[in-house]
Design a protein around this motif. Structure first.
Motif, PDB file in Angstrom:
ATOM      1  N   ASN A  76      -2.756  -0.562  36.043  1.00 39.69           N
ATOM      2  CA  ASN A  76      -3.220   0.553  36.440  1.00 39.69           C
ATOM      3  C   ASN A  76      -2.404   1.250  37.610  1.00 39.69           C
ATOM      4  O   ASN A  76      -1.403   0.521  38.407  1.00 39.69           O
ATOM      5  N   ILE A  77      -2.614   2.649  38.030  1.00 40.14           N
ATOM      6  CA  ILE A  77      -2.130   3.032  39.028  1.00 40.14           C
ATOM      7  C   ILE A  77      -3.279   3.709  40.184  1.00 40.14           C
ATOM      8  O   ILE A  77      -3.814   4.493  39.555  1.00 40.14           O
ATOM      9  N   MET A  78      -2.985   2.820  41.283  1.00 45.06           N
ATOM     10  CA  MET A  78      -4.176   3.173  42.269  1.00 45.06           C
ATOM     11  C   MET A  78      -4.095   4.527  42.937  1.00 45.06           C
ATOM     12  O   MET A  78      -2.941   4.633  43.445  1.00 45.06           O
ATOM     13  N   HIS A  79      -5.163   5.338  42.998  1.00 56.41           N
ATOM     14  CA  HIS A  79      -4.940   6.665  43.553  1.00 56.41           C
ATOM     15  C   HIS A  79      -5.762   6.636  45.000  1.00 56.41           C
ATOM     16  O   HIS A  79      -5.426   7.543  45.807  1.00 56.41           O
ATOM     17  N   GLN A  80      -6.696   5.915  45.037  1.00 57.21           N
ATOM     18  CA  GLN A  80      -7.708   6.027  46.052  1.00 57.21           C
ATOM     19  C   GLN A  80      -7.256   4.855  47.216  1.00 57.21           C
ATOM     20  O   GLN A  80      -7.016   3.652  46.782  1.00 57.21           O
ATOM     21  N   TYR A  82      -8.804   2.372  49.265  1.00 54.30           N
ATOM     22  CA  TYR A  82     -10.011   1.425  49.601  1.00 54.30           C
ATOM     23  C   TYR A  82      -9.826   0.669  50.795  1.00 54.30           C
ATOM     24  O   TYR A  82     -10.868   0.466  51.591  1.00 54.30           O
ATOM     25  N   HIS A  83      -8.656   0.519  51.105  1.00 52.57           N
ATOM     26  CA  HIS A  83      -8.383  -0.121  52.327  1.00 52.57           C
ATOM     27  C   HIS A  83      -7.108   0.426  53.146  1.00 52.57           C
ATOM     28  O   HIS A  83      -6.132   1.013  52.572  1.00 52.57           O
ATOM     29  N   PRO A  84      -7.186   0.668  54.318  1.00 52.35           N
ATOM     30  CA  PRO A  84      -6.281   1.607  55.095  1.00 52.35           C
ATOM     31  C   PRO A  84      -4.779   0.883  55.009  1.00 52.35           C
ATOM     32  O   PRO A  84      -3.812   1.605  55.248  1.00 52.35           O
ATOM     33  N   PHE A  86      -3.481   0.285  52.432  1.00 51.44           N
ATOM     34  CA  PHE A  86      -2.633   0.734  51.438  1.00 51.44           C
ATOM     35  C   PHE A  86      -2.435   2.207  51.421  1.00 51.44           C
ATOM     36  O   PHE A  86      -2.197   2.886  50.456  1.00 51.44           O
ATOM     37  N   TYR A  92      -0.002   3.555  43.924  1.00 56.68           N
ATOM     38  CA  TYR A  92       0.722   2.215  43.796  1.00 56.68           C
ATOM     39  C   TYR A  92       0.199   1.541  42.361  1.00 56.68           C
ATOM     40  O   TYR A  92      -0.997   1.821  42.207  1.00 56.68           O
ATOM     41  N   VAL A  94      -0.871  -1.878  40.175  1.00 60.95           N
ATOM     42  CA  VAL A  94      -1.478  -3.538  40.219  1.00 60.95           C
ATOM     43  C   VAL A  94      -1.201  -3.691  38.651  1.00 60.95           C
ATOM     44  O   VAL A  94      -1.733  -3.101  37.717  1.00 60.95           O
TER      45      VAL A  94
ATOM     46  N   TYR B 135     -13.629  -3.822  56.932  1.00 56.24           N
ATOM     47  CA  TYR B 135     -13.037  -3.875  55.755  1.00 56.24           C
ATOM     48  C   TYR B 135     -13.169  -5.512  55.395  1.00 56.24           C
ATOM     49  O   TYR B 135     -12.247  -5.965  54.876  1.00 56.24           O
ATOM     50  N   PHE B 156      -7.467  -1.305  33.422  1.00 54.98           N
ATOM     51  CA  PHE B 156      -6.670  -2.318  32.844  1.00 54.98           C
ATOM     52  C   PHE B 156      -6.876  -2.374  31.330  1.00 54.98           C
ATOM     53  O   PHE B 156      -5.910  -2.621  30.436  1.00 54.98           O
ATOM     54  N   VAL B 207      -8.293   9.002  39.604  1.00 59.58           N
ATOM     55  CA  VAL B 207      -8.842   8.078  40.468  1.00 59.58           C
ATOM     56  C   VAL B 207      -7.972   6.663  40.331  1.00 59.58           C
ATOM     57  O   VAL B 207      -7.669   6.266  41.401  1.00 59.58           O
ATOM     58  N   VAL B 208      -7.875   6.144  39.483  1.00 58.01           N
ATOM     59  CA  VAL B 208      -7.215   5.193  38.848  1.00 58.01           C
ATOM     60  C   VAL B 208      -6.514   5.371  37.626  1.00 58.01           C
ATOM     61  O   VAL B 208      -7.223   5.320  36.600  1.00 58.01           O
ATOM     62  N   GLU B 209      -5.331   5.476  37.471  1.00 58.24           N
ATOM     63  CA  GLU B 209      -4.409   5.783  36.224  1.00 58.24           C
ATOM     64  C   GLU B 209      -4.986   4.514  35.153  1.00 58.24           C
ATOM     65  O   GLU B 209      -4.704   3.522  35.672  1.00 58.24           O
TER      66      GLU B 209
END
Lengths: 145, 388
Positions: A76-80, A82-84, A86, A92, A94, B135, B156, B207-209
């Protein structure tokens, strides 16, 4: 009003702690070996760690090294954020690596832009030291199959 | 003993949905929903002898939610009480357990309830950012690699489907657009007044591709309740009975990335056999839609199209208003409101009764309802009808 400096920017990426079930995994990573569990009952490999084998319900397992070679099963490609830790990296990727031995391993793929990643891409493990105790297995593209 | 048509949904209670702060917590929405459902059925609290509760995110720490709700509602002498959680499959599953209890003589009239209140009223922004302690949730290997949340895990599975079958963003977008068209005719929908084109979909942020914002369900405050009772009793009540012809569950286990198949084939087998229906009998479908992708897989898994062909199947708008297979006719969780498995149940009740206003579909005698929890992990199926 003075400019507010967010303390969040000082927070680095989360570093996993060495839980008992993952002690051998992290010991292997420090040595440069990717380790997975091998069921002593039926021989099936598994990761993440589990107390019992879902295939044969045996409770005995040992940690064994695997080749560290595999292919991208999905990603996937994370755009949000969730943790500073990143915040500077979005977007980026995963990835889910399917190791040649069959086990899936969630990780990051280095040395490639997220949008150049494809399912089926051959990859190999590398090791990234993030603290004295913790080394993280990550992956990079490799040539051919 | 067949349970086909033994019981019916006799009441539907639906609070306002979305950024709705009528109550400070989920319990308040649950109480309101049950009151509305009883009114709808023409029943009173004294008629209830069963209470099943699916607590949402903000209520899940309450380990005896059905008892807490019983106390809040002042209910006495219940004969059935349970808190259930199969994620998004729970809505329909609660109805199944209600039917079983009623048919076996354990209870007569059961309320099945979902409520949640994750949204908070706007408040003055606090200065400063979070501390490292904020966190603490970020533990373990997944967090170290930056993998957070269910969206990312579902992505995924969707990516895998795209890789194997050639499913595209246009396909996922077609589902989002079709459901938005339905929502534009649903006064209760959070996106009732907001049209959306395929271009709008593509321009919405990632949001997440491969998921855009509009591939993902809404977040909603609200409560939903239905009243289940015997069909004999339902016939004498205020609203036309919505008969429960068939019901089933399917929980495949294993890794959904490997199969790209939900529990629908298993649940369908039980539910359709009980109902005595075939797929061609289904006139409309209210399918669980935490993501557009979930709808696509569910259409495949019920057999509306072969495995892998969900994308082309939805691309021409056949699930949209005017199409040959109306799907998620209230806008679903993508465009109306997110009440987990009760969102499709509520819309099914409205449609089967013929109460769906300008979005009412002309053929509404046999309606398929699905619930889906986890990542294609749990599944529930109902077949609802105007007649036995």
């Amino acid at each position: 009003m003075s400019e507010q400096t967010s303390p969040a920017t000082a927070i680095s990426k989360p570093i996993p702690s060495i839980t008992p079930d993952l002690a051998e995994f992290f010991a292997g990573a420090r040595r440069g070996e990717l380790m997975v569990q091998k069921c002593q009952g039926c021989g099936v490999l598994r990761f993440p760690a589990h107390e019992t084998c879902a295939n044969c319900l045996d409770g005995q397992a040992k940690w064994v090294p695997v080749s560290g070679r595999g292919t991208i099963y999905s990603f996937n490609i994370m755009h949000q954020v969730y943790h500073p830790g990143f915040a500077g990296e979005v977007p980026y990727a995963v990835v889910v690596v399917q190791l040649d031995e069959g086990v899936k391993f969630i990780s990051n793929l280095v040395g490639i832009k997220p949008h150049d990643i494809r399912c089926g891409m051959p990859v190999e493990v590398i090791f990234e030291k993030v603290s004295e105790e913790i080394t993280l297995p990550k992956f990079r593209p490799r040539a051919g199959n | 003993m067949s349970l086909r048509g033994k019981c019916a949904i006799a009441g539907l209670g639906q609070t306002r949905m979305g950024k709705n702060f009528d109550h400070p917590n989920a319990m308040g929405f649950a109480v309101e929903a049950v009151k509305l459902a009883l009114d709808d059925a023409g029943l009173t609290r004294d008629d209830l002898d069963g209470l099943l509760v699916n607590p949402g995110i903000t209520w899940s720490e309450n380990q005896m939610a059905s008892f807490s709700l019983q106390q809040a509602l002042g209910l006495r002498n219940l004969r059935l009480s349970a808190m259930m959680n199969l994620g998004g499959a729970t809505g329909a599953a609660m109805i199944m357990h209600a039917v079983q209890a009623i048919a076996s003589g354990m209870a007569n009239t059961v309320a099945c309830v979902f409520a949640d209140a994750p949204l908070r009223p706007p408040s003055p922004r606090k200065n400063g950012g979070g501390s490292a302690a904020a966190y603490g949730f970020a533990r373990g290997l997944n967090a170290a690699y930056g993998l957070f949340g269910v969206n990312a895990q579902y992505a995924f599975v969707a990516r895998r489907h795209m890789h194997l079958y050639g499913t595209t963003s246009d396909h996922l977008g077609a589902i989002a657009v079709a459901q938005r068209k339905w929502a534009n005719m649903n006064p209760a929908a959070q996106f009732c007044d907001t049209p959306m084109t395929l271009d709008d979909y593509h321009e919405s942020r990632w949001v997440v591709e491969p998921f855009h914002l509009y591939d993902c369900c809404l977040v909603s405050n609200g409560g939903l309740a239905v009243i289940v009772t015997s069909s004999d009793r339902a016939k004498d009540l205020k609203k036309p009975p919505v008969y429960i012809l068939g019901m089933g569950q399917g929980h495949p286990g294993g890794d959904p990335m490997d199969t790209l198949v939900s529990g629908a084939p298993i649940a369908k087998e039980t539910a359709f056999a009980m109902a005595g229906v075939e797929l061609s009998d289904i006139q409309l479908a209210e399918l669980y839609d935490c993501y557009t992708f979930t709808v696509l897989v569910t259409l495949e898994d019920y057999g509306f199209c072969p495995k892998g062909e969900g994308g082309p199947f939805v691309a021409d708008g056949k699930t949209a208003p005017g199409g040959s297979l109306p799907v998620n006719t209230g806008g679903g969780q993508l465009s109306s409101f997110y009440m987990w498995g009760m969102t499709p149940v509520a819309e099914a009740v409205a449609q089967v009764r013929g109460e769906a206003g300008t979005r009412q579909v002309p053929r509404h005698d046999v309606c398929l309802v699905s619930g889906n929890g986890g990542i294609l992990s749990t599944h529930s199926t109902l077949v609802l009808s105007t007649r036995i």
